[in-house]
Design a protein around this motif. Structure first.
Motif, short mmCIF file in Angstrom:
data_model
loop_
_atom_site.label_atom_id
_atom_site.label_comp_id
_atom_site.label_asym_id
_atom_site.label_seq_id
_atom_site.Cartn_x
_atom_site.Cartn_y
_atom_site.Cartn_z
N GLU A 9 2.96 6.52 7.61
CA GLU A 9 2.17 7.72 7.89
C GLU A 9 2.70 8.92 7.14
N ARG A 60 1.41 8.54 3.64
CA ARG A 60 -0.01 8.87 3.67
C ARG A 60 -0.19 10.39 3.72
N PHE A 97 0.59 -6.81 4.31
CA PHE A 97 -0.79 -6.32 4.15
C PHE A 97 -1.08 -5.13 5.05
N ARG A 98 -0.43 -5.12 6.18
CA ARG A 98 -0.66 -4.00 7.07
C ARG A 98 -0.20 -2.70 6.42
N ALA A 121 0.03 -2.26 3.24
CA ALA A 121 -0.89 -2.01 2.13
C ALA A 121 -2.16 -1.33 2.59
N SER A 122 -2.54 -1.59 3.85
CA SER A 122 -3.81 -1.03 4.31
C SER A 122 -3.75 0.49 4.47
N TYR A 123 -2.57 1.08 4.33
CA TYR A 123 -2.48 2.55 4.37
C TYR A 123 -2.91 3.17 3.05
N ALA A 124 -3.02 2.34 2.02
CA ALA A 124 -3.29 2.87 0.69
C ALA A 124 -4.78 3.10 0.46
N ASP A 125 -5.07 3.84 -0.61
CA ASP A 125 -6.47 4.02 -1.00
C ASP A 125 -6.94 2.82 -1.80
N VAL A 161 -5.59 -1.20 -3.27
CA VAL A 161 -4.59 -2.26 -3.22
C VAL A 161 -4.73 -3.12 -4.47
N VAL A 173 -3.49 -6.54 -6.40
CA VAL A 173 -2.83 -7.81 -6.14
C VAL A 173 -2.21 -8.31 -7.43
N ALA A 233 -8.63 -3.93 -4.60
CA ALA A 233 -9.52 -3.60 -3.51
C ALA A 233 -9.43 -2.12 -3.20
N GLY A 234 -10.57 -1.45 -3.24
CA GLY A 234 -10.59 -0.05 -2.89
C GLY A 234 -10.84 0.06 -1.39
N LEU A 235 -10.10 0.93 -0.73
CA LEU A 235 -10.26 1.02 0.72
C LEU A 235 -10.84 2.37 1.12
N VAL A 249 -13.45 6.19 5.50
CA VAL A 249 -12.95 5.94 6.84
C VAL A 249 -14.12 5.69 7.77
#
Ligand code: ATP
Ligand code: MG
Lengths: 247, 180, 387
Positions: A185, A188, A205-206, A208-212, A214, A216, A226-228, A231
């Motif tokens: 956090e 972030r 991966f958890r 990684a899920s904080y990123a915008d 990812v 591989v 992968a773009g995340l 929200v």
């Protein structure tokens, strides 16, 4: 958008006893100012090697790394050192704290390289250590700390000079999920509010899920991305989840 | 599943269908709206199986029934608690079907399927991690954590699919356990 | 600056640092002593030479190879008749000229240094030939009776043991070669040549030491200082086989000896300092080798090369400074108690404190060049090599 880091067909080959190990095999990467990028991949896939190239610590075998459009290969040692001191904060996978310095000094010493005045150094070190939850341990030597505590000192040190780019090699590798979440956090947060850029290597991966975004990595190449962005509504997420569980 | 939830709520004391809906929603932190229809069809089925019976009916006859659990219902509920859940946690069936069918049809690029799936899982994971600590109810919180762990497993499984695919191992037949 | 890191590196290996400091200390201590001895010796020789301004010393060496500048040389021998002829040379102040007989009573501890105690026979009434303008600490500097004697302070100290341990002063008596002589004067502060002298009438000395009719040298004082060279050449023309030394000659021969001594001593000094440099260098090289990973980390987090240099140089300078600090009191101790005859005073050593400081920093810097060079070349990547 301005690119803070760009790599063009970067490769890195290590020669070991006549056996060439291709750790990085041609990576094209663009990272925008203020972005949070995670790099995931199995062990030995070249994540750390790539991070060292971006961090001006190692020289690519071929290709070029650009920092704010300046090619790193054209910089002399002084310029690269200055870059590492002021613009880049590195969190080592192996922490790399200085064993003869206590927690406070480990963080404070890099602020000298960043050219901060003494009073500011003291103030900022104290507040950073408080942020990572080590305010009580400031006078302890690293060999008195647990792995997770050392990792948090390494995080504080990397953020010491408020670098434009934070390179984090498994920053939560030794942390339980609560402290790990705290660090993630924090990373972030510095992206969101201070417009600092974070490139984080992880195999979690958890995290990684904080990123915008990812990336591989596999065998020294970028295998997928992968773009995340975007929200979602938290209420909607939960609703869907419960629906699944209770159908 | 709803069957046992309702039996469980009725085990304490008789309730209206309306009360049942409210209490159930509350137990889940108020994130989920259960529709009445679902409640009533389930109750009707339970009544038919004599696991509950109507204890009282409002005089105006507008369907406001109070339900009470029967001895058979209690037995059923107790048996349910005793038994561990045997069924494996569900696989992402649809993805797996896609994977198999894609290969059979020879149309889709399996790597693309994996990539897209990974993106979807990561997005879900991001949404779920954003939820941790904000769900409100500690029990729901636990459920979110569970879902996160499952998603992580799914992502690892994708890695495995990818790795096997790259190594070409999926082409070779293997010794299989045959039906006797 | 990373000087605090240098300090922490020293502190981290306490025993090793302590041993290094002791090694440096003994080298520096030795250096200080050699330096002090040389300083004292140079001062002594110059003092002697200066005491002979405007005078001419004539000797006749019977053995070749005797030290030319050794004024008290007892290997020189002149017949009394020659001495009388010399004393009749024109242009000299006869009152301040005399035939002399030098006979060592106690040998010196070191070569080229005048005997620890020496008997000096001179013609009564001509004391100035030897004593020049020296002042008395007590009593008189003239000899009136055959059994009278004048003592330098060193000689007075020497005879203390013959005097039941009591200080020897005027009216004390001392035994010399079976005769008892009466002390009539004690010399004030003077170069060692005079301080160690037991001055008595020439006939008394000739009788005691059984050298009838001979003297060891003649000292002439010229009336006009500018005429020294003229007098010298007229003596050389009139007499053969004599060694005629003016102050200039003495200076020349003294400085040639001093030069030889100095270059010999500076070889020793350099070797001692080299040992100190090598001791520090080995220790700092080892600590750089051990700390390569940490140095790499420092480089990786942005430490410039010059900072690494200050860290390594600081470490070796601090080690050599601490060694010097330990050496200083030891050297002072020896100066004070052990070698007061040959070393100048405590204050003399302290006066060269800045010299010592410079030496310490110099040793540190010299020792740090090689390890610092190794340290600044450590690559940031070395921070990543793990065991
Ligand atoms: N200095 C080196 N000399 C030789 N080979 C090296 C060197 N550094 C890395 N390698 C090799 O390069 C490959 C990639 O290493 P790297 O450390 O980048 O992997 P990684 O993705 O960070 O792995 P991990 O998740 O285990 O940290 C590995 O096979 C490693 O053995
Ligand atoms: Mg790594």
């Amino acid at each position: 958008m301005n690119m803070i880091v760009e790599t063009k067909n970067v490769t890195k080959t290590f020669g070991m006893n006549g056996i060439a190990v291709e750790a990085v095999r041609g990576i094209d990467l663009q990272v925008r100012e203020g972005e949070f990028v995670a790099i995931v991949g199995p062990s030995g896939s070249g994540k750390s090697s790539l991070l060292h190239l971006i961090g001006a610590m190692d020289h690519p075998t071929s290709g070029e790394v650009f920092f704010r459009e300046r090619p790193l290969s054209r910089m002399n040692d002084g310029a690269r050192t200055d870059l590492r001191a002021r613009e880049i904060g590195f969190i080592f996978q192996t922490f790399n704290l200085l064993p003869m310095l206590n927690v406070f000094e480990n963080v404070e010493v890099v602020m000298r390289f960043g050219g901060l005045a003494k009073r500011e150094r003291i103030q900022r070190t104290e507040s950073l250590l408080k942020t990572v939850g080590l305010a009580e341990r400031m006078r302890h030597l690293p060999n008195r700390l647990s792995g997770g505590e050392r990792q948090r000192v390494a995080v504080a040190r990397a953020l010491a000079n408020q670098p434009a780019l934070v390179l984090a090699d498994e920053p939560t590798g030794n942390l339980d999920s609560t402290t790990g979440t705290g660090i993630l956090e924090l990373l972030r947060e510095i992206c969101n509010s201070r417009k600092q850029t974070v490139i984080m290597v992880t195999h979690d991966f958890r995290a990684a899920s904080y990123a915008d975004r990812v990336l591989v990595l596999r065998d020294g190449r970028i295998r997928g991305e992968a773009g995340l962005k975007g929200v979602t509504d938290t209420h909607k997420t939960l609703n869907q989840l419960l629906e699944l569980e209770l159908e | 599943m709803l069957k046992f939830a309702l039996l469980g709520l009725l085990a304490q004391d008789p309730k209206h269908g309306y009360d049942l809906k409210n209490e159930l929603e509350q137990a889940l932190g108020g994130h989920w709206e259960i529709n009445f229809g679902q409640i009533y069809t389930t109750l009707a089925r339970l009544e038919r199986d004599e696991l509950v019976r109507v204890a009282a009916e409002d005089r105006d006859g507008r369907g406001k029934k109070t339900y009470r659990i029967t001895a058979a219902g209690r037995k059923d509920l107790a048996a349910w608690f005793e038994e561990p859940v045997e069924k494996p946690r569900q696989l992402r069936d649809e993805f797996f079907i896609k994977w198999i069918v894609g290969k059979l049809a020879g149309q889709s690029d399996p790597m693309r399927i994996i990539d897209r799936q990974r993106q979807a899982y990561l997005t879900q994971l991001r949404d779920l991690t954003a939820l941790t600590g904000r769900a409100g109810d500690p029990n729901v919180e636990l459920m979110v954590e569970g879902a996160i762990l499952h998603l992580q497993a799914d992502l690892r499984w994708l890695d495995l699919c990818e790795e096997r695919l790259e190594r070409g191992e999926l082409e070779k037949p293997r010794a299989a356990i045959r039906k006797e | 600056m990373l000087l605090d890191l240098a300090w922490k590196n020293i502190w981290r290996r306490k025993l090793r640092s302590l041993l290094t400091i002791l090694g440096v200390a003994s080298a520096v201590q030795l250096y200080l002593m050699v330096h002090g001895v040389m300083g004292t010796y140079t001062g002594e020789i110059n003092g002697q030479v200066n005491a002979f301004a405007g005078r001419i010393v004539i000797q006749q060496q019977v053995e070749s190879g005797g030290g030319k500048s050794d004024l008290t040389s007892s290997t020189s021998s002149l017949m009394e008749e020659t001495a009388e002829a010399l004393l009749a040379t024109g242009g000299i102040d006869r009152a301040a000229s005399s035939a002399l007989l030098f006979v060592p009573i106690a040998r010196a501890l070191m070569p080229y240094i005048p005997p620890a105690v020496v008997a000096v026979g001179l013609e009564p009434g001509h004391e100035a030939a030897y004593l020049g303008g020296l002042k008395a600490a007590s009593g008189r500097l003239t000899l009136e009776e055959p059994d009278e004697v004048i003592l330098g302070q060193g000689a007075a100290e020497y005879y203390r043991s013959e005097n039941n341990g009591d200080p020897v002063g005027i009216r004390s008596t001392i035994p010399v070669g079976g005769r008892t002589l009466k002390v009539v004067g004690i010399l004030g502060d003077a170069p060692q040549l005079f301080a160690n002298a037991v001055i008595m009438p020439l006939p008394t000395a000739q009788a005691i030491f059984d050298r009838p009719g001979t003297v060891t040298s003649v000292i002439l004082t010229v009336q006009n200082t500018g005429a020294v060279e003229t007098v010298k050449s007229s003596i050389q023309a009139g007499f053969s086989g004599l060694t005629v030394s003016t102050q200039d000659d003495m200076l020349r021969s003294a400085s040639s000896i001093l030069d030889a001594m100095n270059s010999f001593m500076s070889i020793i000094e350099t070797s001692i300092l080299t040992v100190a440099v090598i001791v520090v260098m080995i220790v700092v090289i080892v600590s750089v080798m051990e700390a390569r990973r940490e140095i790499g980390t420092l480089r990786a987090v942005g430490a410039a090369r010059w900072r690494i240099f200050t860290m390594v140089a600081g470490q070796s300078i601090v080690l050599s400074m601490m060694g010097t600090l330990v050496a200083l009191p030891i050297a002072l101790f020896f100066v004070q108690w052990g070698m007061s005859d040959y070393l100048s005073s405590v204050t003399g050593v302290l006066q060269v404190w800045w010299q010592i400081l410079v030496t310490a920093v110099g040793v540190g810097l010299a020792a740090s060049i090689l390890p610092a060079w190794q340290a600044v070349r450590v690559d940031p990547l070395e921070s990543l090599r793990y065991e």
